[in-house]
Design a protein around this motif. Sequence first.
Motif, PDB file in Angstrom:
ATOM      1  N   LEU A   1     -12.008 -31.623   3.921  1.00  0.00           N
ATOM      2  CA  LEU A   1     -12.827 -32.585   3.195  1.00  0.00           C
ATOM      3  C   LEU A   1     -13.774 -31.798   2.308  1.00  0.00           C
ATOM      4  O   LEU A   1     -14.552 -30.978   2.799  1.00  0.00           O
ATOM      5  N   GLU A   2     -13.682 -32.021   1.003  1.00  0.00           N
ATOM      6  CA  GLU A   2     -14.662 -31.433   0.086  1.00  0.00           C
ATOM      7  C   GLU A   2     -15.740 -32.478  -0.144  1.00  0.00           C
ATOM      8  O   GLU A   2     -15.441 -33.627  -0.498  1.00  0.00           O
ATOM      9  N   ALA A   3     -16.979 -32.095   0.088  1.00  0.00           N
ATOM     10  CA  ALA A   3     -18.071 -33.072   0.009  1.00  0.00           C
ATOM     11  C   ALA A   3     -19.371 -32.380  -0.365  1.00  0.00           C
ATOM     12  O   ALA A   3     -19.520 -31.163  -0.207  1.00  0.00           O
ATOM     13  N   TRP A   4     -20.307 -33.190  -0.860  1.00  0.00           N
ATOM     14  CA  TRP A   4     -21.659 -32.712  -1.092  1.00  0.00           C
ATOM     15  C   TRP A   4     -22.393 -32.793   0.242  1.00  0.00           C
ATOM     16  O   TRP A   4     -22.542 -33.861   0.826  1.00  0.00           O
ATOM     17  N   CYS A   5     -22.825 -31.630   0.738  1.00  0.00           N
ATOM     18  CA  CYS A   5     -23.520 -31.578   2.023  1.00  0.00           C
ATOM     19  C   CYS A   5     -25.020 -31.691   1.764  1.00  0.00           C
ATOM     20  O   CYS A   5     -25.612 -30.823   1.105  1.00  0.00           O
TER      21      CYS A   5
END
Length: 320
Positions: free
Chosen positions: A187-191
């Motif tokens: 999952l590529e996401a803004w953390c």
Amino acid sequence: MSTPERLPRLLALVPYLLARPGIKITDAAADFGVGEKQLRKDLELLWMCGLPGYGPGDLIDLSFEGDTITVAYDAGMSRPLRLTGAEATALLVALRALEKTPGLADGEAVRRAVAKIEAAAGQAQPAGVVVGLGVREGDAEVREHVQHALRTRRALRITYYTASKDEITERTVDPMRLLLVEGRSYLEAWCRRADAVRLFRLDRIDEITELDEPAAPPPYAEPTDVSVGLFQNRPDQRLAVLVLDPDARWVAEYYPVESAEELDGGRVRVRMRYSDRSWMVRLLLSLGGEVQVEAPDELADQLRNRALAALQLAGNLEST
């Protein structure tokens, strides 16, 4: 019969027959799901296969006695076809991702392929296909949550294990996309915790909850460039050269390694980068005597000292 169907059977026949000397041809044909006539054609073809040179002593030699068959010389084809855990996982993940691709022309063919691989994993097939899967039951549920959050543009709260730091953290993330890289799903996401774009391996997400708020990555959040590989070397990383015994080979499948070299006895030599030396020492200690550190020397020394200290502590506890 087409070559794609015949080739796997030809490759599996020799190790299969080696394990069953004197088997009846009718029984072997039934195990492989072909007629006796077809199996005899396969055996005749194997007679012309072997090692370079292709002279006497180089070709596969089969011995017939009545209606039975025995391999007299295997020409090195003694090991059955195998998929490693990483290969099987990569293949299944890729097929499942392909199955969900919009506009797929022949989804039924993909589903049949998945079923065959899963069947090979669940039972010992006569052809000697052995598949070890490293997929947890919860991974499918995690994937469903991620896909739903991407469709509905919702934020997620996840409990995530970071292997390089050996820590579990809770994070709120804004999903951007689902990636399949080097056989693993991310999952590529803004953390929001790191205030940056991060990649999260699905099999390391322990808990996941869809939040009742929209996913809102900032406009300057850029997708990760994975065209040259997922993990890039950093100046602060050290390089370890490890020889893993068969029972420790899972390390090369679970953690990213630069290279893996097969050795005798089922061992493998890997080159593995790490940032946190204490984490690496803990990992190696957990492997007991199943690993040998070839480099760097300081890592080997620290591992040895920690092991000796543990033995000394154990001895002191026994004497009290």
